[in-house]
Design a protein around this motif. Sequence first.
Motif, PDB file in Angstrom:
ATOM      1  N   ARG A 109       0.721  -1.125  -0.475  1.00 46.71           N
ATOM      2  CA  ARG A 109       0.249  -0.146   0.142  1.00 46.71           C
ATOM      3  C   ARG A 109       0.219   1.362   0.516  1.00 46.71           C
ATOM      4  N   ALA A 110       1.692   1.265   0.633  1.00 51.14           N
ATOM      5  CA  ALA A 110       2.665   2.130   0.841  1.00 51.14           C
ATOM      6  C   ALA A 110       4.786   1.640   0.197  1.00 51.14           C
ATOM      7  N   PRO A 111       4.517   1.864  -0.969  1.00 47.64           N
ATOM      8  CA  PRO A 111       5.700   1.559  -1.667  1.00 47.64           C
ATOM      9  C   PRO A 111       6.817   1.713  -1.504  1.00 47.64           C
ATOM     10  N   HIS A 112       6.995   2.920  -1.057  1.00 43.57           N
ATOM     11  CA  HIS A 112       8.289   4.585  -1.226  1.00 43.57           C
ATOM     12  C   HIS A 112       8.500   4.152   0.245  1.00 43.57           C
ATOM     13  N   MET A 113       7.574   3.779   1.612  1.00 44.01           N
ATOM     14  CA  MET A 113       7.753   4.446   2.534  1.00 44.01           C
ATOM     15  C   MET A 113       8.536   3.371   3.019  1.00 44.01           C
ATOM     16  N   THR A 114       9.217   4.064   3.949  1.00 50.31           N
ATOM     17  CA  THR A 114      10.374   3.120   5.135  1.00 50.31           C
ATOM     18  C   THR A 114       9.442   2.545   5.796  1.00 50.31           C
ATOM     19  N   ILE A 115       9.907   1.154   5.660  1.00 49.30           N
ATOM     20  CA  ILE A 115       9.960   0.465   6.970  1.00 49.30           C
ATOM     21  C   ILE A 115      10.553  -0.186   7.818  1.00 49.30           C
ATOM     22  N   LEU A 116      10.552  -0.383   8.920  1.00 50.52           N
ATOM     23  CA  LEU A 116      11.914  -1.031   9.826  1.00 50.52           C
ATOM     24  C   LEU A 116      11.329  -1.784  10.850  1.00 50.52           C
ATOM     25  N   CYS A 117      12.063  -2.945  10.580  1.00 49.53           N
ATOM     26  CA  CYS A 117      12.063  -4.021  11.600  1.00 49.53           C
ATOM     27  C   CYS A 117      12.409  -4.203  13.015  1.00 49.53           C
ATOM     28  N   ASP A 118      11.966  -4.346  13.793  1.00 49.32           N
ATOM     29  CA  ASP A 118      12.202  -4.186  15.295  1.00 49.32           C
ATOM     30  C   ASP A 118      12.276  -6.122  15.946  1.00 49.32           C
ATOM     31  N   PRO A 119      13.870  -6.037  15.748  1.00 50.17           N
ATOM     32  CA  PRO A 119      13.331  -8.065  16.438  1.00 50.17           C
ATOM     33  C   PRO A 119      13.854  -8.142  17.809  1.00 50.17           C
ATOM     34  N   SER A 120      13.493  -7.111  18.308  1.00 49.92           N
ATOM     35  CA  SER A 120      13.881  -7.138  19.945  1.00 49.92           C
ATOM     36  C   SER A 120      12.124  -6.861  20.254  1.00 49.92           C
ATOM     37  N   HIS A 121      10.869  -6.428  20.184  1.00 44.45           N
ATOM     38  CA  HIS A 121      10.428  -6.755  20.506  1.00 44.45           C
ATOM     39  C   HIS A 121       9.469  -7.925  19.909  1.00 44.45           C
ATOM     40  N   ILE A 122      10.597  -8.111  18.467  1.00 44.69           N
ATOM     41  CA  ILE A 122       9.335  -9.107  18.038  1.00 44.69           C
ATOM     42  C   ILE A 122       9.626 -10.681  19.180  1.00 44.69           C
ATOM     43  N   GLY A 123      11.102 -10.772  18.951  1.00 40.96           N
ATOM     44  CA  GLY A 123      11.608 -12.131  19.600  1.00 40.96           C
ATOM     45  C   GLY A 123      11.227 -11.749  20.951  1.00 40.96           C
ATOM     46  N   GLY A 124      11.404 -10.778  21.920  1.00 39.58           N
ATOM     47  CA  GLY A 124      11.451 -10.834  23.024  1.00 39.58           C
ATOM     48  C   GLY A 124      13.085 -11.377  23.926  1.00 39.58           C
ATOM     49  N   LYS A 125      13.365 -12.000  22.970  1.00 37.93           N
ATOM     50  CA  LYS A 125      14.502 -12.522  24.321  1.00 37.93           C
ATOM     51  C   LYS A 125      16.199 -12.022  22.928  1.00 37.93           C
ATOM     52  N   ARG A 126      17.200 -11.854  24.198  1.00 37.94           N
ATOM     53  CA  ARG A 126      18.570 -11.637  22.569  1.00 37.94           C
ATOM     54  C   ARG A 126      18.888 -12.674  21.986  1.00 37.94           C
ATOM     55  N   GLU A 127      18.797 -13.673  22.049  1.00 39.12           N
ATOM     56  CA  GLU A 127      19.259 -15.082  21.206  1.00 39.12           C
ATOM     57  C   GLU A 127      18.545 -15.097  19.736  1.00 39.12           C
ATOM     58  N   TYR A 128      17.527 -14.226  19.721  1.00 42.44           N
ATOM     59  CA  TYR A 128      16.706 -14.092  18.347  1.00 42.44           C
ATOM     60  C   TYR A 128      16.573 -13.133  17.554  1.00 42.44           C
TER      61      TYR A 128
ATOM     62  N   MET B  64      16.138  -7.755   6.557  1.00 46.37           N
ATOM     63  CA  MET B  64      16.793  -7.743   5.677  1.00 46.37           C
ATOM     64  C   MET B  64      16.342  -8.434   4.298  1.00 46.37           C
ATOM     65  N   ASP B  65      16.499  -9.857   4.545  1.00 39.59           N
ATOM     66  CA  ASP B  65      16.087 -10.926   3.222  1.00 39.59           C
ATOM     67  C   ASP B  65      15.276 -10.633   2.741  1.00 39.59           C
ATOM     68  N   VAL B  66      13.492 -10.102   3.307  1.00 46.13           N
ATOM     69  CA  VAL B  66      12.247  -9.881   3.169  1.00 46.13           C
ATOM     70  C   VAL B  66      12.167  -8.424   2.242  1.00 46.13           C
ATOM     71  N   GLY B  67      13.220  -7.673   2.225  1.00 43.35           N
ATOM     72  CA  GLY B  67      13.671  -6.280   2.446  1.00 43.35           C
ATOM     73  C   GLY B  67      12.563  -4.564   2.687  1.00 43.35           C
ATOM     74  N   PHE B  68      13.244  -5.285   4.217  1.00 43.20           N
ATOM     75  CA  PHE B  68      13.503  -3.711   5.076  1.00 43.20           C
ATOM     76  C   PHE B  68      13.915  -3.498   4.746  1.00 43.20           C
ATOM     77  N   ASP B  69      13.761  -1.998   4.992  1.00 42.70           N
ATOM     78  CA  ASP B  69      14.910  -0.492   5.314  1.00 42.70           C
ATOM     79  C   ASP B  69      16.013  -0.444   6.319  1.00 42.70           C
ATOM     80  N   GLY B  70      15.447  -1.213   6.954  1.00 45.53           N
ATOM     81  CA  GLY B  70      16.713  -0.743   8.306  1.00 45.53           C
ATOM     82  C   GLY B  70      16.061  -1.972   9.268  1.00 45.53           C
ATOM     83  N   LEU B  71      16.133  -1.350  10.593  1.00 47.63           N
ATOM     84  CA  LEU B  71      16.235  -2.346  11.872  1.00 47.63           C
ATOM     85  C   LEU B  71      15.938  -1.012  13.440  1.00 47.63           C
ATOM     86  N   MET B  72      15.335  -1.189  14.350  1.00 48.52           N
ATOM     87  CA  MET B  72      15.909  -0.862  14.939  1.00 48.52           C
ATOM     88  C   MET B  72      15.393  -1.689  16.343  1.00 48.52           C
TER      89      MET B  72
END
Length: 353
Positions: free
Chosen positions: A193-212, A221-229
């Motif tokens: 829906r917003a093809p050019h908008m910056t979309i970041l991924c927050d692996p910390s809150h998704i994973g909840g544990k540092r090992e993830y 990165m593999d699926v094309g997020f523009d960055g990480l928080m």
Amino acid sequence: MIGLQDIRPIEFPGLESGAPIVIAGPCGAETEQQTLETARALSGIGVKVFRAGVWKPRTMPGGFEGVGDRGLQWLQRVKQETGMAVATEVATIEHVRAALDAGIDILWVGARTTANPFAIQDIADALQGHDDVTVLVKNPVNPDLDLWLGALQRIYNAGITRLGAVHRGFSSAGTHIYRNDPQWHIPFELRRRAPHMTILCDPSHIGGKREYVESLCQLAMDVGFDGLMIESHCAPDHALSDSAQQITPSALEDILSRLVVRSGTPIEDELGLLRQQIDDCDHELLAVLARRMSVSREIGRFKKAHNLRIVQPDRYQEMIKARLEEAETHGLSRDFIERVLQAIHEESVQQQL
Ligand code: PEP
Ligand code: MN
């Protein structure tokens, strides 16, 4: 009306073209020393944007609710000393005003706030006329794309064009390996829906544990997020909030050094994602089976204490019948489910014994 499809990518100064933006810092600013120590270390490994919450939404009262406005001064110091841009979470009109007054570069809206259109409209109104600030909107806690889109649209309508989204996963009932279920198809639909908008991924809150964190960073990165928080703390084990998921700046440096960033247009590796979903389902299945067996053992102890027979045929027949009916409503084949239930029942009897 100008829509989300017109939102351009956010440009971050000092970032090589094509490189993912990395926003890192502690879940919360706790003390001036912890904030500065973490910021200096992150700046030292090349991080360009520092995050730290000063107002923390806590599920239960009595948790660490952030240091409040005085934390903004620590962020100002980080900015002066290291030259990093600084980011913090805002949830109310007062937060927006205080953060803008303090010259905070990036305001992010947290998942609990995105779920509330009244709060979002207040924030949007408070942002009117401040079109130089960058705003990131995290997905709502519940898996509702429209709420996310609505929040982005309200902020966009207030004149904010340096606007991006952060995927941090969704609360879900039941057992899941991750703290927040990624439901990757939702950020993908947002991308459509917003093809050019910056979309970041927050692996910390998704994973909840540092090992993830590392595998989630790579997946993002593999699926094309523009960055990480990413949440990073100078002493994660002593963090006052989200301790289990925070990593040291040096662990972050290792992760970033191993991160493979694919060039060219983002690929959405559909097969990889589908496999990830299968892995997630299997993890859930195993956790549910383990829980079921533990209840079986509990029942075994109860039956023994009360001198009851382990197998009670009436109960078993009734249970199978009800389960098969339920399975049919999910479109699962009777024959398959009968075999699965029998295997589970057999193991369950063993456990009770
Ligand atoms: C955070 O970033 O520390 C935070 C509270 O995030 P979320 O809104 O994603 O829970
Ligand atoms: Mn956090």
